[in-house]
Design a protein around this motif. Structure first.
Motif, mmCIF file in Angstrom:
data_model
loop_
_atom_site.group_PDB
_atom_site.id
_atom_site.type_symbol
_atom_site.label_atom_id
_atom_site.label_comp_id
_atom_site.label_asym_id
_atom_site.label_seq_id
_atom_site.Cartn_x
_atom_site.Cartn_y
_atom_site.Cartn_z
ATOM 1 N N GLU A 40 0.840 -1.210 0.000
ATOM 2 C CA GLU A 40 0.000 0.000 0.000
ATOM 3 C C GLU A 40 0.871 1.254 0.000
ATOM 4 N N TYR A 41 1.986 1.200 0.715
ATOM 5 C CA TYR A 41 2.913 2.339 0.727
ATOM 6 C C TYR A 41 3.449 2.609 -0.690
ATOM 7 N N GLY A 42 3.799 1.526 -1.399
ATOM 8 C CA GLY A 42 4.308 1.687 -2.763
ATOM 9 C C GLY A 42 3.285 2.290 -3.703
ATOM 10 N N ARG A 43 1.986 2.123 -3.370
ATOM 11 C CA ARG A 43 0.913 2.698 -4.187
ATOM 12 C C ARG A 43 0.450 4.040 -3.641
ATOM 13 N N ALA A 44 1.232 4.628 -2.694
ATOM 14 C CA ALA A 44 0.923 5.936 -2.079
ATOM 15 C C ALA A 44 -0.408 5.929 -1.339
ATOM 16 N N GLN A 45 -0.842 4.752 -0.885
ATOM 17 C CA GLN A 45 -2.071 4.653 -0.079
ATOM 18 C C GLN A 45 -1.653 4.697 1.399
ATOM 19 N N TYR A 46 -1.248 5.900 1.817
ATOM 20 C CA TYR A 46 -0.576 6.020 3.115
ATOM 21 C C TYR A 46 -1.517 5.753 4.294
ATOM 22 N N ALA A 47 -2.772 6.158 4.205
ATOM 23 C CA ALA A 47 -3.710 5.931 5.309
ATOM 24 C C ALA A 47 -3.920 4.435 5.529
ATOM 25 N N LYS A 48 -4.121 3.701 4.429
ATOM 26 C CA LYS A 48 -4.288 2.251 4.551
ATOM 27 C C LYS A 48 -3.016 1.608 5.085
ATOM 28 N N ALA A 49 -1.862 2.095 4.575
ATOM 29 C CA ALA A 49 -0.594 1.525 5.016
ATOM 30 C C ALA A 49 -0.383 1.746 6.507
ATOM 31 N N GLU A 50 -0.775 2.899 7.032
ATOM 32 C CA GLU A 50 -0.636 3.164 8.473
ATOM 33 C C GLU A 50 -1.404 2.115 9.282
ATOM 34 N N ASP A 51 -2.621 1.811 8.829
ATOM 35 C CA ASP A 51 -3.412 0.807 9.550
ATOM 36 C C ASP A 51 -2.726 -0.550 9.512
ATOM 37 N N SER A 52 -2.203 -0.926 8.324
ATOM 38 C CA SER A 52 -1.556 -2.239 8.188
ATOM 39 C C SER A 52 -0.308 -2.321 9.059
ATOM 40 N N PHE A 53 0.526 -1.279 9.039
ATOM 41 C CA PHE A 53 1.736 -1.293 9.862
ATOM 42 C C PHE A 53 1.377 -1.262 11.354
ATOM 43 N N GLY A 54 0.273 -0.557 11.689
ATOM 44 C CA GLY A 54 -0.183 -0.535 13.078
ATOM 45 C C GLY A 54 -0.580 -1.923 13.550
ATOM 46 N N GLN A 55 -1.249 -2.686 12.664
ATOM 47 C CA GLN A 55 -1.626 -4.070 13.001
ATOM 48 C C GLN A 55 -0.375 -4.927 13.219
ATOM 49 N N ALA A 56 0.630 -4.755 12.342
ATOM 50 C CA ALA A 56 1.868 -5.521 12.484
ATOM 51 C C ALA A 56 2.555 -5.190 13.801
ATOM 52 N N LEU A 57 2.548 -3.908 14.175
ATOM 53 C CA LEU A 57 3.183 -3.485 15.419
ATOM 54 C C LEU A 57 2.442 -4.068 16.614
ATOM 55 N N ALA A 58 1.115 -4.065 16.531
ATOM 56 C CA ALA A 58 0.317 -4.603 17.636
ATOM 57 C C ALA A 58 0.532 -6.088 17.805
ATOM 58 N N LEU A 59 0.893 -6.768 16.709
ATOM 59 C CA LEU A 59 1.131 -8.215 16.765
ATOM 60 C C LEU A 59 2.565 -8.543 17.153
ATOM 61 N N GLY A 60 3.345 -7.498 17.521
ATOM 62 C CA GLY A 60 4.669 -7.732 18.070
ATOM 63 C C GLY A 60 5.821 -7.610 17.088
#
Length: 804
Positions: A40-60
């Protein structure tokens, strides 16, 4: 995962985990969220990418998740949020130590240099050495001490953060110190010592590298195109790069290439730099003029055509543009332009009648109607063209353009004698339509002196300036100069207007009893040839007989078998006839002297005959020299060498004798070049017209000789281009010209261009080379076409209008 269908992959993983909780997997949910975020970051979909990276961070998944989430914030201009993320993790000691350098960078990006300085001093153990050296270097740069910064950057050893490129920091420090060569070496810049041209962009694809390379190129006065790919869609600072490339070309007064850069601008450039809009028209005007001087006529048409009606129609530019469009044969654009000019003239005359008196208005419109007719004819609109010419004649019957087209009409009707005065009158009155000049030249083909006079008088206006330096080699001499039977045969058979000497060669060819041997000899039917030659001689005057007799003697010498009975006696008979013409025809003395060496006389008999010939001439040195020069046209011969040497001792300043001495040696030899250069320089200094003409003739025969040596055994394939080994011929010709072998790889590079040029001169599939059927309107003779161009255009050479 391979198809980047991350939500489906996540569901599949969760389903598998439910079915078998104890099963081990090589990928985790956090991994999938991370890869989805990166996608999503590569497609400049930064809002979606923030959510995805936030999920990864929450999962450790800490290190990668922190890094990519901060990159998302920065890409979305949220530097404060990125710092808050890292600050919280740093304070809670959950931030991985590898990301210490990223934390320091975020502090500087948020203008907190004091906190960076404090961390370096008080909590150095929480950072690795590269982090600390980077931070000290960055602080030194901010403090205005690039030398100290460079020392720290050199000690980094490895990146200060993921994706970092330490040499970029060193290069930046060197640029700040104005040590541009050192910066260039670090950035992989091509060396100016090698021109900086033709090198692909070098170095890593790091976003910091390209701007540094651009800055370095700009400072060192080099093209941006040398160091980066301007067409790269994601090029950093792309608009700036294009503008810097434009400025480089403008600084170098290269308006032509600068205009191409502007025409190729990506869409965003004009939006980023609106000032360029005011530059557009002046640049296109300058670029068009420069392209015109460079004979790049298609470019001139493109540049001027784009601004001729911007911001409003410019009649002066249109008048300059018209001949360019005509030269490149852009018929429709030229016709449209003429219609615009006609409309503008008529409106201007209505607005200001005093500025447009009837005489000026009518003359201007008449010329434009003539132009219009030319292009209507080339588009096949013959009746429209006739109407246009009729309008022009009604407006200004005495206008040079109108008179010229009336003369062309007579010429097209095969009334050449009636056309000559009109065509001449038009040119004298200032008509510069090239077809008028070509038509007049065609009318005067039979009158060489009149043709030369016309070419001297008007040729300069049409690029025909070589009339006084051209060499006119008699056709029969050219035929024999090939020294190859089949080539001579093709030349004679294909010559449109056979002269009496050519007819003598034709009789020889018709009387051949077999094909040529390896030495280019045939058996000649003397019983068939001699009566025809005698009839030919009787039907011409004594002065014309001299050239006929020379042609007969020489063709027998070159191509008749020497062991054939009667050949030598017949040659002697023709030589005797030349000798008998000497009292009445002065040219016979030279002809007889020129043929003497071919009879292989004894030295004593040769001396007697030459001495007698020289006594009959008021300029014995010139006579001897001309005999040797003409003899060399048909092959190498040194029989006259002692006599020429003796004559040179008497006339050491005779350039013609020096040229004759040169021909005693092979044309490829150093001796030939030495004596030829001496003769030419002396002739030039003395302005000796006869000797200078001999030099021009010798240049022609030297080129002929070089071609013969280069083609060699393939001479017989001249009529069949498919059989010729072009690479072999080019190699031989290059060796003849440069005196050394040319590498095969260089020949291979040259061949496509050579073939393209040859193909552009003759294309069997080109309509211009097909026989035209007479399928046009019989009422309207097709005699108007636009002037042919001399600049670079489509590559086709159109037939003149009178050949259609």
């Amino acid at each position: 995962m391979a198809k980047k269908q991350y939500p489906q992959a996540l569901r599949k993983l969760q389903q598998a985990q439910k079915r078998d909780p104890d099963q081990g997997f090589g990928i985790t949910e956090a991994d999938i969220w991370l890869q989805q975020g990166q996608y999503e970051y590569g497609r400049a979909q930064y809002a979606k990418a923030e959510d995805s990276f936030g999920q990864a961070l929450a999962l450790g998944l800490q290190e990668d998740a922190y890094y990519w989430l901060s990159k998302c914030y920065l890409a979305d201009n949220k530097a404060a949020e990125a710092l808050e993320l890292f600050q919280s993790a740093f304070d809670s000691k959950t931030l991985p130590k590898d990301l210490g350098g990223s934390y320091l960078k975020l502090l500087l990006l948020n203008h907190q240099a004091e906190q960076v300085e404090d961390l370096v001093k008080t909590q150095a153990k929480r950072f690795y050495a590269p982090h600390l050296h980077w931070a000290k270097g960055a602080l030194a740069l901010q403090a205005g001490d690039p030398k100290a910064a460079l020392t720290h950057f050199k000690k980094m050893g490895r990146p200060a953060s993921p994706g970092d490129y330490p040499p970029a920091w060193e290069a930046y420090a060197h640029q700040t110190l104005e040590d541009w060569p050192a910066a260039g070496r670090l950035l992989g810049m091509p060396s100016p010592a090698f021109g900086g041209l033709g090198f692909p962009p070098m170095g890593p694809k790091h976003p910091a590298v390209q701007p540094l390379r651009m800055a370095l190129a700009t400072h060192s006065g080099r093209r941006l195109d040398d160091v980066c790919d301007l067409d790269q869609p994601d090029l950093p600072h792309r608009s700036a790069a294009w503008v810097l490339e434009l400025l480089y070309l403008l600084r170098d007064d290269n308006f032509h290439d600068a205009a191409h850069v502007v025409l190729d601008f990506p869409k965003e450039v004009m939006g980023d730099y609106p000032e360029l809009k005011t530059l557009y028209r002046p640049l296109m005007l300058l670029a068009g003029q420069q392209a015109l001087q460079q004979q790049e006529l298609s470019c001139t048409a493109s540049f001027w055509g784009g601004v001729v009606d911007q911001p409003e129609f410019d009649p002066q530019l249109a008048v300059q543009l018209y001949p360019v469009l005509a030269a490149i044969e852009d018929v429709r654009a030229a016709q449209q332009l003429v219609n615009q000019l006609l409309s503008w003239v008529q409106k201007a005359a209505k607005r200001d009648s005093q500025a447009w008196p009837s005489e000026r208005l009518n003359a201007t419109q008449a010329k434009l109607y003539c132009w219009l007719a030319d292009h209507q004819m080339s588009l096949g609109r013959y009746r429209d063209a006739e109407r246009s010419v009729r309008k022009a004649e009604q407006l200004a019957p005495d206008h040079p353009e109108v008179i010229g087209r009336k003369g062309m009409q007579l010429f097209a009707d095969d009334q050449k004698q009636a056309a000559i005065p009109l065509l001449t009158q038009a040119l004298e009155a200032g008509c510069r339509f090239e077809e008028v000049y070509l038509a007049l030249a065609e009318c005067l083909q039979a009158d060489k002196e009149a043709l030369k006079s016309v070419r001297r008088k008007f040729g300069k206006h049409f690029g025909d300036t070589g009339v006084d330096t051209e060499v006119e080699i008699p056709a029969w001499v050219e035929a024999l100069s090939f020294q190859y039977y089949e080539v001579m045969e093709n030349f004679v058979n294909n010559h449109e207007t056979p002269t009496p000497p050519l007819k003598a060669l034709q009789i020889f060819l018709d009387s051949a009893q077999d094909g040529p041997s390896g030495s280019q000899k045939i058996s000649l039917d003397l019983e068939a040839a001699v009566p025809q030659w005698d009839d030919l001689l009787r039907s011409h005057s004594p002065s014309e007989q001299v050239e006929i007799l020379k042609a007969i003697y020489l063709v027998i010498q070159q191509h008749a078998r020497r062991n054939q009975k009667g050949i030598t006696a017949q040659q002697s008979r023709y030589a005797e006839q030349i000798f008998e013409l000497i009292p009445t025809v002065p040219e016979a003395n030279l002809a007889y002297l020129m043929l003497l060496p071919l009879k292989n006389p004894s030295t004593k008999r040769l001396d007697v005959a030459v001495t007698a010939a020289l006594r009959r001439s008021p300029q014995p040195g010139n006579l001897l020299a001309q005999a040797q020069l003409q003899l060399s046209w048909f092959g190498h011969n040194r029989v006259l060498a002692p006599l020429i040497e003796e004559q040179l001792r008497q006339e050491p300043q005779n350039p013609l004798l020096l040229l004759a001495k040169a021909t005693l040696y092979p044309r490829s030899s150093l001796e030939y070049t030495t004596f030829y250069d001496q003769g030419f320089e002396l002739a030039r200094r003395l302005q000796d017209a006869i000797a200078l003409q001999a030099c021009r003739e010798e240049e022609w025969f030297k080129a002929q000789d070089m071609t013969r040596r280069a083609v060699g055994s393939q001479m017989g394939a001249i009529g069949d281009l498919g059989q010729i080994n072009m690479i072999d011929i080019i190699q031989r010709m290059a060796q003849e010209a440069f005196g050394t072998a040319v590498p095969p790889e260089l020949i291979a590079q040259m061949l496509p261009e050579l073939e393209a040029k040859m193909g552009s001169r003759f294309d069997p599939f080109d309509d211009d080379f097909e026989d035209d059927e007479d399928d046009e309107d019989d009422d309207v003779p097709p005699f108007f076409l636009p002037p042919s161009g001399r600049g670079k255009s489509s590559g086709k050479k159109r037939k003149p209008w009178y050949k259609l």
